[in-house]
Scaffold this motif. Structure first.
Motif, PDB file in Angstrom:
ATOM      1  N   LEU A 163       0.827  -1.214   0.000  1.00  0.00           N
ATOM      2  CA  LEU A 163       0.000   0.000   0.000  1.00  0.00           C
ATOM      3  C   LEU A 163       0.859   1.260   0.000  1.00  0.00           C
ATOM      4  O   LEU A 163       0.567   2.228  -0.707  1.00  0.00           O
ATOM      5  N   THR A 164       1.925   1.248   0.799  1.00  0.00           N
ATOM      6  CA  THR A 164       2.804   2.417   0.874  1.00  0.00           C
ATOM      7  C   THR A 164       3.506   2.661  -0.450  1.00  0.00           C
ATOM      8  O   THR A 164       3.624   3.801  -0.910  1.00  0.00           O
ATOM      9  N   ALA A 165       3.966   1.585  -1.081  1.00  0.00           N
ATOM     10  CA  ALA A 165       4.651   1.725  -2.366  1.00  0.00           C
ATOM     11  C   ALA A 165       3.709   2.244  -3.444  1.00  0.00           C
ATOM     12  O   ALA A 165       4.116   3.023  -4.310  1.00  0.00           O
ATOM     13  N   ARG A 166       2.451   1.851  -3.374  1.00  0.00           N
ATOM     14  CA  ARG A 166       1.489   2.235  -4.420  1.00  0.00           C
ATOM     15  C   ARG A 166       0.903   3.622  -4.179  1.00  0.00           C
ATOM     16  O   ARG A 166       0.752   4.420  -5.109  1.00  0.00           O
ATOM     17  N   PHE A 167       0.553   3.922  -2.919  1.00  0.00           N
ATOM     18  CA  PHE A 167      -0.197   5.146  -2.648  1.00  0.00           C
ATOM     19  C   PHE A 167       0.543   6.160  -1.780  1.00  0.00           C
ATOM     20  O   PHE A 167       0.073   7.291  -1.637  1.00  0.00           O
ATOM     21  N   GLY A 168       1.664   5.762  -1.178  1.00  0.00           N
ATOM     22  CA  GLY A 168       2.392   6.693  -0.332  1.00  0.00           C
ATOM     23  C   GLY A 168       1.564   7.089   0.882  1.00  0.00           C
ATOM     24  O   GLY A 168       0.829   6.289   1.447  1.00  0.00           O
ATOM     25  N   ASN A 169       1.664   8.352   1.264  1.00  0.00           N
ATOM     26  CA  ASN A 169       0.928   8.855   2.429  1.00  0.00           C
ATOM     27  C   ASN A 169      -0.386   9.486   1.983  1.00  0.00           C
ATOM     28  O   ASN A 169      -0.455  10.654   1.648  1.00  0.00           O
ATOM     29  N   ARG A 170      -1.440   8.699   1.972  1.00  0.00           N
ATOM     30  CA  ARG A 170      -2.751   9.199   1.532  1.00  0.00           C
ATOM     31  C   ARG A 170      -3.781   9.095   2.656  1.00  0.00           C
ATOM     32  O   ARG A 170      -4.936   8.788   2.419  1.00  0.00           O
ATOM     33  N   ARG A 171      -3.369   9.297   3.865  1.00  0.00           N
ATOM     34  CA  ARG A 171      -4.273   9.215   5.014  1.00  0.00           C
ATOM     35  C   ARG A 171      -4.983   7.873   5.080  1.00  0.00           C
ATOM     36  O   ARG A 171      -6.212   7.784   5.143  1.00  0.00           O
ATOM     37  N   ILE A 172      -4.168   6.831   5.021  1.00  0.00           N
ATOM     38  CA  ILE A 172      -4.661   5.459   5.113  1.00  0.00           C
ATOM     39  C   ILE A 172      -4.251   4.898   6.465  1.00  0.00           C
ATOM     40  O   ILE A 172      -3.110   5.074   6.894  1.00  0.00           O
ATOM     41  N   LEU A 173      -5.156   4.223   7.132  1.00  0.00           N
ATOM     42  CA  LEU A 173      -4.843   3.578   8.399  1.00  0.00           C
ATOM     43  C   LEU A 173      -4.925   2.077   8.200  1.00  0.00           C
ATOM     44  O   LEU A 173      -5.970   1.537   7.860  1.00  0.00           O
ATOM     45  N   LEU A 174      -3.795   1.403   8.390  1.00  0.00           N
ATOM     46  CA  LEU A 174      -3.744  -0.050   8.285  1.00  0.00           C
ATOM     47  C   LEU A 174      -3.388  -0.613   9.652  1.00  0.00           C
ATOM     48  O   LEU A 174      -2.412  -0.194  10.266  1.00  0.00           O
ATOM     49  N   THR A 175      -4.173  -1.578  10.119  1.00  0.00           N
ATOM     50  CA  THR A 175      -3.939  -2.128  11.447  1.00  0.00           C
ATOM     51  C   THR A 175      -4.498  -3.540  11.517  1.00  0.00           C
ATOM     52  O   THR A 175      -4.947  -4.102  10.506  1.00  0.00           O
ATOM     53  N   THR A 176      -4.453  -4.120  12.707  1.00  0.00           N
ATOM     54  CA  THR A 176      -5.063  -5.426  12.938  1.00  0.00           C
ATOM     55  C   THR A 176      -5.973  -5.332  14.150  1.00  0.00           C
ATOM     56  O   THR A 176      -5.761  -4.506  15.039  1.00  0.00           O
ATOM     57  N   LYS A 177      -6.972  -6.188  14.173  1.00  0.00           N
ATOM     58  CA  LYS A 177      -7.869  -6.261  15.328  1.00  0.00           C
ATOM     59  C   LYS A 177      -8.541  -7.624  15.330  1.00  0.00           C
ATOM     60  O   LYS A 177      -9.073  -8.056  14.306  1.00  0.00           O
ATOM     61  N   ASP A 178      -8.495  -8.263  16.475  1.00  0.00           N
ATOM     62  CA  ASP A 178      -9.114  -9.585  16.640  1.00  0.00           C
ATOM     63  C   ASP A 178      -8.627 -10.581  15.585  1.00  0.00           C
ATOM     64  O   ASP A 178      -9.407 -11.402  15.080  1.00  0.00           O
ATOM     65  N   GLY A 179      -7.347 -10.480  15.234  1.00  0.00           N
ATOM     66  CA  GLY A 179      -6.761 -11.427  14.291  1.00  0.00           C
ATOM     67  C   GLY A 179      -7.022 -11.122  12.830  1.00  0.00           C
ATOM     68  O   GLY A 179      -6.620 -11.881  11.955  1.00  0.00           O
ATOM     69  N   ARG A 180      -7.693 -10.003  12.544  1.00  0.00           N
ATOM     70  CA  ARG A 180      -8.010  -9.637  11.165  1.00  0.00           C
ATOM     71  C   ARG A 180      -7.220  -8.398  10.746  1.00  0.00           C
ATOM     72  O   ARG A 180      -6.808  -7.600  11.589  1.00  0.00           O
ATOM     73  N   LEU A 181      -7.049  -8.216   9.438  1.00  0.00           N
ATOM     74  CA  LEU A 181      -6.411  -7.018   8.897  1.00  0.00           C
ATOM     75  C   LEU A 181      -7.488  -5.979   8.627  1.00  0.00           C
ATOM     76  O   LEU A 181      -8.536  -6.306   8.070  1.00  0.00           O
ATOM     77  N   ILE A 182      -7.215  -4.744   9.020  1.00  0.00           N
ATOM     78  CA  ILE A 182      -8.173  -3.660   8.850  1.00  0.00           C
ATOM     79  C   ILE A 182      -7.532  -2.538   8.046  1.00  0.00           C
ATOM     80  O   ILE A 182      -6.383  -2.165   8.299  1.00  0.00           O
ATOM     81  N   CYS A 183      -8.281  -2.005   7.095  1.00  0.00           N
ATOM     82  CA  CYS A 183      -7.817  -0.846   6.331  1.00  0.00           C
ATOM     83  C   CYS A 183      -8.915   0.203   6.313  1.00  0.00           C
ATOM     84  O   CYS A 183     -10.047  -0.089   5.903  1.00  0.00           O
ATOM     85  N   VAL A 184      -8.591   1.412   6.770  1.00  0.00           N
ATOM     86  CA  VAL A 184      -9.517   2.541   6.748  1.00  0.00           C
ATOM     87  C   VAL A 184      -8.984   3.529   5.718  1.00  0.00           C
ATOM     88  O   VAL A 184      -7.836   3.963   5.801  1.00  0.00           O
ATOM     89  N   ALA A 185      -9.828   3.889   4.753  1.00  0.00           N
ATOM     90  CA  ALA A 185      -9.374   4.763   3.667  1.00  0.00           C
ATOM     91  C   ALA A 185     -10.444   5.799   3.344  1.00  0.00           C
ATOM     92  O   ALA A 185     -11.635   5.571   3.587  1.00  0.00           O
ATOM     93  N   PRO A 186     -10.040   6.948   2.798  1.00  0.00           N
ATOM     94  CA  PRO A 186     -11.021   7.968   2.404  1.00  0.00           C
ATOM     95  C   PRO A 186     -12.009   7.420   1.383  1.00  0.00           C
ATOM     96  O   PRO A 186     -11.637   6.628   0.510  1.00  0.00           O
ATOM     97  N   ALA A 187     -13.257   7.847   1.489  1.00  0.00           N
ATOM     98  CA  ALA A 187     -14.300   7.336   0.599  1.00  0.00           C
ATOM     99  C   ALA A 187     -14.057   7.707  -0.856  1.00  0.00           C
ATOM    100  O   ALA A 187     -14.505   6.998  -1.761  1.00  0.00           O
ATOM    101  N   ASP A 188     -13.349   8.817  -1.106  1.00  0.00           N
ATOM    102  CA  ASP A 188     -13.134   9.250  -2.487  1.00  0.00           C
ATOM    103  C   ASP A 188     -11.930   8.572  -3.137  1.00  0.00           C
ATOM    104  O   ASP A 188     -11.514   8.953  -4.229  1.00  0.00           O
ATOM    105  N   GLU A 189     -11.365   7.566  -2.463  1.00  0.00           N
ATOM    106  CA  GLU A 189     -10.250   6.819  -3.035  1.00  0.00           C
ATOM    107  C   GLU A 189     -10.542   5.324  -2.957  1.00  0.00           C
ATOM    108  O   GLU A 189      -9.857   4.569  -2.249  1.00  0.00           O
ATOM    109  N   PRO A 190     -11.549   4.847  -3.669  1.00  0.00           N
ATOM    110  CA  PRO A 190     -11.914   3.423  -3.605  1.00  0.00           C
ATOM    111  C   PRO A 190     -10.821   2.497  -4.100  1.00  0.00           C
ATOM    112  O   PRO A 190     -10.795   1.314  -3.754  1.00  0.00           O
ATOM    113  N   GLU A 191      -9.898   3.047  -4.913  1.00  0.00           N
ATOM    114  CA  GLU A 191      -8.818   2.201  -5.416  1.00  0.00           C
ATOM    115  C   GLU A 191      -7.909   1.714  -4.301  1.00  0.00           C
ATOM    116  O   GLU A 191      -7.253   0.676  -4.429  1.00  0.00           O
ATOM    117  N   VAL A 192      -7.879   2.431  -3.175  1.00  0.00           N
ATOM    118  CA  VAL A 192      -7.047   2.016  -2.039  1.00  0.00           C
ATOM    119  C   VAL A 192      -7.563   0.706  -1.462  1.00  0.00           C
ATOM    120  O   VAL A 192      -6.812  -0.251  -1.257  1.00  0.00           O
TER     121      VAL A 192
END
Length: 353
Positions: A163-192
């Protein structure tokens, strides 16, 4: 001097320690080591890099050298080594503590964000520190693999690097919770989220990804996250084989289960007679599922069940006789298909209605 001035502020007493060590050719005392370590901690807390600090230590040692006798000077390199080691230990200790505190703050923020437990105004302020502007709309994607994943695992690191290589710093939050991968991204960037889904599917060796709808505000992140989780749970119950699920495409299922009692009555009334069949209701329920999933193409449904077309036709006729509803009739087909979906949602007939 410009660059070295801030670093040299944290060398208080260092020259005297060097001179004392060289004069008697002794090692650092415990008190001196603790004092140098404390200076290292203070320098780290002030944001002074270790490279500049080591350079300042060496510069001070060069100034001390002319005042030493030849015998004492022979011990200078050893004294500098011990002093820098003590100082660096304190610096690293402070850095490690700062990292742990940052990780704890990030984890607390993520838990509050995804659980909706914090004051929304305060949450929005904290979000900016982690690259999110909660005044905007966001969508959340959740990836689930064959095993649980945590921060620092190879799978999250691989996805984050992509994600970092493709989009750089685009206000993306990547994390884990309860054993799953979570990605929070702006609604106007569905490609993320689309890229996240592709990378997570590959990294988790064929896991499943669900993407919630975009919603505004801090509460919108929670809403989108819950939609993604519900989509994953629904896919499990309905045995959906799609690798990427969109909550927007599954809205009909919550509608169907909103009145559980009504759905149970529909399933019991329409499909209940299938229990009279030899082998129970499940084989004929599987037949209906395959038939509807194939778009009501008998030959395709038969192949999916490893049956002959003749055997498939016989089963459909048997269903018609037992239920009184013809799967081939457009009007009756809708009732049957809705009941089949309800049976899968309610886990019938394994679970009583």
């Amino acid at each position: 001097m410009t660059e070295r001035e801030p670093a040299e502020e944290y060398l208080e007493g260092y020259a005297e320690i060097l001179a004392g060590m060289c004069a008697t050719r002794r090692r650092l005392t415990r008190e001196e080591r603790e004092a140098l370590g404390a200076l290292g901690e203070r320098a780290a807390e002030a944001g002074i890099g270790l490279r500049a600090l080591v350079r300042a230590h060496l510069s001070t040692a060069r100034r001390v050298r002319p005042g030493l006798s030849q015998a004492a000077a022979e011990h200078l390199l050893s004294a500098v080594e011990q002093a820098v080691d003590a100082f660096a230990e304190g610096h690293e200790r402070a850095q490690y503590l700062a990292i742990r505190q940052e990780e704890a703050a990030r984890r607390e923020f993520i838990d509050d964000l995804l659980n909706g437990r914090s004051d929304l105004g305060r949450l929005a302020e904290r979000a900016e520190r982690f690259g999110l502007l909660l005044s905007h709309a966001h969508a959340v994607a959740v990836a689930q693999g064959p095993e649980p994943y945590g921060d620092g695992y190879a799978v999250p690191r691989t996805v984050e690097s992509s994600l970092t290589a493709r989009f750089g710093n685009r206000r993306i939050l990547l994390t884990t919770k309860d054993g799953r991968l979570i990605c929070v991204a702006p609604a106007d960037e569905p490609e993320v989220l689309a890229h996240f889904a592709k990378q997570a599917y590959a990294a988790t060796d064929g896991g499943r990804v669900a993407i919630g709808r975009a919603h505004p505000g801090a509460g919108g992140v929670v809403h989108s996250y819950e939609e993604a989780l519900n989509a994953l749970a629904l896919a499990e119950r309905m045995d959906l084989d799609n690798p990427v699920l969109y909550a927007a495409d599954l809205l009909v299922y919550p509608v169907l289960t909103r009145d559980r009692q009504a759905m149970a009555e529909l399933v019991g009334t329409v499909l209940g007679p299938l229990r009279q069949a030899r082998g129970g209701a499940e084989p004929l329920l599987d037949t209906l599922t395959a038939y509807f999933d194939s778009g009501c193409v008998t030959a395709q449904a038969a192949r999916s069940l490893s049956l002959s077309v003749r055997a498939m036709t016989y089963r459909l006729d048997r269903i018609h006789r037992l239920t009184g509803a013809d799967p081939g009739d457009p009007v009756q087909r809708y009732t049957l298909q809705t009941a089949v979906i309800g049976a899968r949602l309610l886990n019938w007939p394994a679970q009583p209605l």
